[in-house]
Structures are given as structure tokens and as C-alpha cells.
Write a protein that holds these residues in place. Structure first.
Motif, PDB file in Angstrom:
ATOM      1  N   ILE A 158      41.457  29.249  41.391  1.00 23.22           N
ATOM      2  CA  ILE A 158      42.504  30.366  41.871  1.00 23.22           C
ATOM      3  C   ILE A 158      43.777  29.882  40.735  1.00 23.22           C
ATOM      4  O   ILE A 158      44.171  28.802  40.671  1.00 23.22           O
ATOM      5  N   THR A 159      44.242  30.974  40.143  1.00 20.98           N
ATOM      6  CA  THR A 159      45.376  30.984  39.491  1.00 20.98           C
ATOM      7  C   THR A 159      46.503  32.004  39.637  1.00 20.98           C
ATOM      8  O   THR A 159      46.040  33.014  40.427  1.00 20.98           O
ATOM      9  N   TRP A 160      47.658  31.901  39.181  1.00 16.17           N
ATOM     10  CA  TRP A 160      48.628  32.879  39.150  1.00 16.17           C
ATOM     11  C   TRP A 160      48.380  33.627  37.875  1.00 16.17           C
ATOM     12  O   TRP A 160      48.339  33.241  36.780  1.00 16.17           O
ATOM     13  N   GLU A 161      48.636  34.963  38.161  1.00 14.99           N
ATOM     14  CA  GLU A 161      48.560  36.061  36.955  1.00 14.99           C
ATOM     15  C   GLU A 161      49.800  36.829  37.282  1.00 14.99           C
ATOM     16  O   GLU A 161      49.779  37.703  37.937  1.00 14.99           O
ATOM     17  N   GLY A 162      51.114  36.249  36.826  1.00 14.08           N
ATOM     18  CA  GLY A 162      52.238  37.178  37.188  1.00 14.08           C
ATOM     19  C   GLY A 162      52.719  36.635  38.556  1.00 14.08           C
ATOM     20  O   GLY A 162      52.769  35.559  38.716  1.00 14.08           O
ATOM     21  N   ASP A 163      52.887  37.649  39.349  1.00 12.00           N
ATOM     22  CA  ASP A 163      53.037  37.346  40.774  1.00 12.00           C
ATOM     23  C   ASP A 163      51.964  37.748  41.863  1.00 12.00           C
ATOM     24  O   ASP A 163      51.987  37.656  43.013  1.00 12.00           O
ATOM     25  N   LYS A 164      50.595  37.448  41.027  1.00 13.26           N
ATOM     26  CA  LYS A 164      49.363  37.651  41.758  1.00 13.26           C
ATOM     27  C   LYS A 164      48.600  36.561  41.642  1.00 13.26           C
ATOM     28  O   LYS A 164      48.385  35.851  40.638  1.00 13.26           O
ATOM     29  N   LEU A 165      47.853  36.018  43.035  1.00 21.08           N
ATOM     30  CA  LEU A 165      47.162  34.906  42.875  1.00 21.08           C
ATOM     31  C   LEU A 165      45.718  35.517  42.865  1.00 21.08           C
ATOM     32  O   LEU A 165      45.524  36.339  43.412  1.00 21.08           O
ATOM     33  N   VAL A 166      45.083  35.220  41.847  1.00 23.49           N
ATOM     34  CA  VAL A 166      43.794  35.475  41.477  1.00 23.49           C
ATOM     35  C   VAL A 166      42.762  34.411  41.632  1.00 23.49           C
ATOM     36  O   VAL A 166      42.838  33.278  40.943  1.00 23.49           O
ATOM     37  N   CYS A 167      41.948  34.594  42.322  1.00 25.85           N
ATOM     38  CA  CYS A 167      40.525  34.007  42.590  1.00 25.85           C
ATOM     39  C   CYS A 167      39.308  34.345  41.819  1.00 25.85           C
ATOM     40  O   CYS A 167      38.917  35.533  41.818  1.00 25.85           O
ATOM     41  N   VAL A 168      38.657  33.340  41.064  1.00 31.49           N
ATOM     42  CA  VAL A 168      37.305  33.604  40.607  1.00 31.49           C
ATOM     43  C   VAL A 168      36.629  32.835  41.178  1.00 31.49           C
ATOM     44  O   VAL A 168      36.763  31.529  41.161  1.00 31.49           O
ATOM     45  N   GLN A 169      35.287  33.205  41.569  1.00 28.36           N
ATOM     46  CA  GLN A 169      34.248  32.289  42.302  1.00 28.36           C
ATOM     47  C   GLN A 169      32.934  32.691  41.460  1.00 28.36           C
ATOM     48  O   GLN A 169      32.462  33.738  40.979  1.00 28.36           O
ATOM     49  N   LYS A 170      32.362  31.337  40.916  1.00 24.60           N
ATOM     50  CA  LYS A 170      31.259  30.939  40.151  1.00 24.60           C
ATOM     51  C   LYS A 170      30.155  30.581  40.956  1.00 24.60           C
ATOM     52  O   LYS A 170      30.396  29.528  41.508  1.00 24.60           O
ATOM     53  N   GLY A 171      28.884  31.189  41.056  1.00 28.64           N
ATOM     54  CA  GLY A 171      27.843  30.504  41.824  1.00 28.64           C
ATOM     55  C   GLY A 171      26.543  31.407  41.888  1.00 28.64           C
ATOM     56  O   GLY A 171      26.265  32.300  41.046  1.00 28.64           O
ATOM     57  N   GLU A 172      25.834  31.605  43.043  1.00 25.05           N
ATOM     58  CA  GLU A 172      24.771  32.257  43.228  1.00 25.05           C
ATOM     59  C   GLU A 172      25.254  33.719  42.985  1.00 25.05           C
ATOM     60  O   GLU A 172      24.173  34.421  42.557  1.00 25.05           O
ATOM     61  N   ILE A 173      26.237  34.398  43.348  1.00 22.77           N
ATOM     62  CA  ILE A 173      26.577  35.758  43.145  1.00 22.77           C
ATOM     63  C   ILE A 173      27.802  35.650  42.024  1.00 22.77           C
ATOM     64  O   ILE A 173      28.960  35.056  42.362  1.00 22.77           O
ATOM     65  N   GLU A 174      27.621  36.118  40.974  1.00 25.61           N
ATOM     66  CA  GLU A 174      28.552  36.016  39.676  1.00 25.61           C
ATOM     67  C   GLU A 174      29.330  37.476  39.973  1.00 25.61           C
ATOM     68  O   GLU A 174      29.015  38.360  40.605  1.00 25.61           O
ATOM     69  N   GLY A 175      30.331  37.159  39.469  1.00 26.24           N
ATOM     70  CA  GLY A 175      31.496  38.411  39.235  1.00 26.24           C
ATOM     71  C   GLY A 175      32.034  38.767  40.725  1.00 26.24           C
ATOM     72  O   GLY A 175      32.420  39.798  40.715  1.00 26.24           O
ATOM     73  N   ARG A 176      32.471  37.820  41.568  1.00 25.63           N
ATOM     74  CA  ARG A 176      33.125  37.986  42.751  1.00 25.63           C
ATOM     75  C   ARG A 176      34.401  37.170  42.784  1.00 25.63           C
ATOM     76  O   ARG A 176      34.457  36.195  42.115  1.00 25.63           O
ATOM     77  N   GLY A 177      35.440  37.614  43.619  1.00 20.40           N
ATOM     78  CA  GLY A 177      36.503  37.059  43.628  1.00 20.40           C
ATOM     79  C   GLY A 177      37.526  37.796  44.359  1.00 20.40           C
ATOM     80  O   GLY A 177      37.204  38.756  44.871  1.00 20.40           O
ATOM     81  N   TRP A 178      39.045  37.577  44.254  1.00 16.69           N
ATOM     82  CA  TRP A 178      39.824  38.150  45.079  1.00 16.69           C
ATOM     83  C   TRP A 178      41.074  38.073  44.276  1.00 16.69           C
ATOM     84  O   TRP A 178      41.348  37.107  43.446  1.00 16.69           O
ATOM     85  N   THR A 179      42.246  38.909  44.497  1.00 20.07           N
ATOM     86  CA  THR A 179      43.536  39.102  44.265  1.00 20.07           C
ATOM     87  C   THR A 179      44.573  39.100  45.303  1.00 20.07           C
ATOM     88  O   THR A 179      44.437  40.368  46.269  1.00 20.07           O
ATOM     89  N   HIS A 180      45.416  38.432  45.689  1.00 13.65           N
ATOM     90  CA  HIS A 180      46.490  38.337  46.719  1.00 13.65           C
ATOM     91  C   HIS A 180      47.722  38.440  45.995  1.00 13.65           C
ATOM     92  O   HIS A 180      48.182  38.168  45.036  1.00 13.65           O
TER      93      HIS A 180
END
Length: 136
Positions: A87-109
Motif C-alpha cells: 500500500i502506497t500513497w499516490e498523491g492524496d490517494k492510498l493505493v493497494c496492490v495485491q499479488k497472489g492467486e488472483i492477480e490484478g486486484r487492489g483498491w484506492t482510498h
């Protein structure tokens, strides 16, 4: 500059959540229960350390992490999988990248005014906006 996410947030909307759960292959009974819930989020944010508690009458889910540091996330309360999460900051957004059995998933808050916004991402749903909003 990162925003302050501290607070107790109450869900006011959760669009296209069932489609997201289907893409995660969550069983139909759990999907039906989950789509009826309006979970709250209790967020404690202190520098790079963030704890996000998602609270409902059915299940609670806790994320305790440091921004920028990869960790193993146990999603047994969500879709019974484990993944490596960053999970990282991209500007003022908290961005989550999840790697595992299902690739290409995550979220942004992110926060707009007194609302906490969330967009979920799944590679099988590139054209569907899976969107939720909470308010203080």
C-alpha cells in the motif's frame, strides 16, 4: 501530501459489490449476506502506520500495515486467500496492490470533504466501477 484518514466512518453506499464478489468466486450465500451489510471503517493513521478495521454484524476485518512495506495479507475473512500486499500513497490517494492467486486486484482510498471513498479493482472487471463511500 498524504491526507489524515483518522476517524470512524459509516458506509453510505456500496455500488457493484456483488459483481466484485462474484469475480472473487465468493460463494453465493456469503455474497448475499455481504451485499446486505453496511460495514463501518475505524481508521487509525499515525505517519506511515495505518490500521483499518472494517466492522460489521457478520464479520470484522483488520488491516495493520506500514505504507510502502509489502506484507502478507490473510483474506480468510473475505475470500479465503492469502496475498502479498503493498500500500502506497499516490498523491492524496492510498493505493493497494495485491499479488497472489488472483492477480490484478487492489483498491484506492481517498477523502473528499467529509467522505471516505473506495474504488476496488479486479482484472476481470475492467469496465465496472466497484465504488463505496463512508462519512464521518
Amino acid at each position: 501530501m498524504p491526507v489524515d484518514l483518522n476517524g470512524y466512518w459509516k458506509m453510505i453506499s456500496n455500488d457493484n459489490f456483488e459483481e466484485y464478489l462474484k469475480a472473487l468466486d465468493v460463494n453465493v450465500a456469503i455474497r448475499k449476506i455481504a451485499t446486505l451489510l453496511k460495514p463501518d471503517k475505524d481508521i487509525a493513521h499515525d505517519g506511515d502506520h495505518i490500521i483499518i478495521k472494517t466492522l460489521s454484524t457478520f464479520k470484522n476485518y483488520n488491516m495493520d500495515f506500514y505504507v510502502g512495506k509489502e506484507f502478507e495479507e490473510d483474506l480468510s475473512g473475505v475470500d479465503d486467500r492469502k496475498c502479498m500486499t503493498t500500500i502506497t500513497w499516490e498523491g492524496d490517494k492510498l493505493v493497494c496492490v495485491q499479488k497472489g492467486e488472483i492477480e490484478g486486484r487492489g483498491w484506492t482510498h481517498w477523502v473528499e470533504g467529509d467522505e471516505l471513498h473506495l474504488v476496488r479493482k479486479h482484472r476481470f472487471l475492467p469496465r465496472i466501477l466497484i465504488y463505496a463511500i463512508w462519512t464521518l
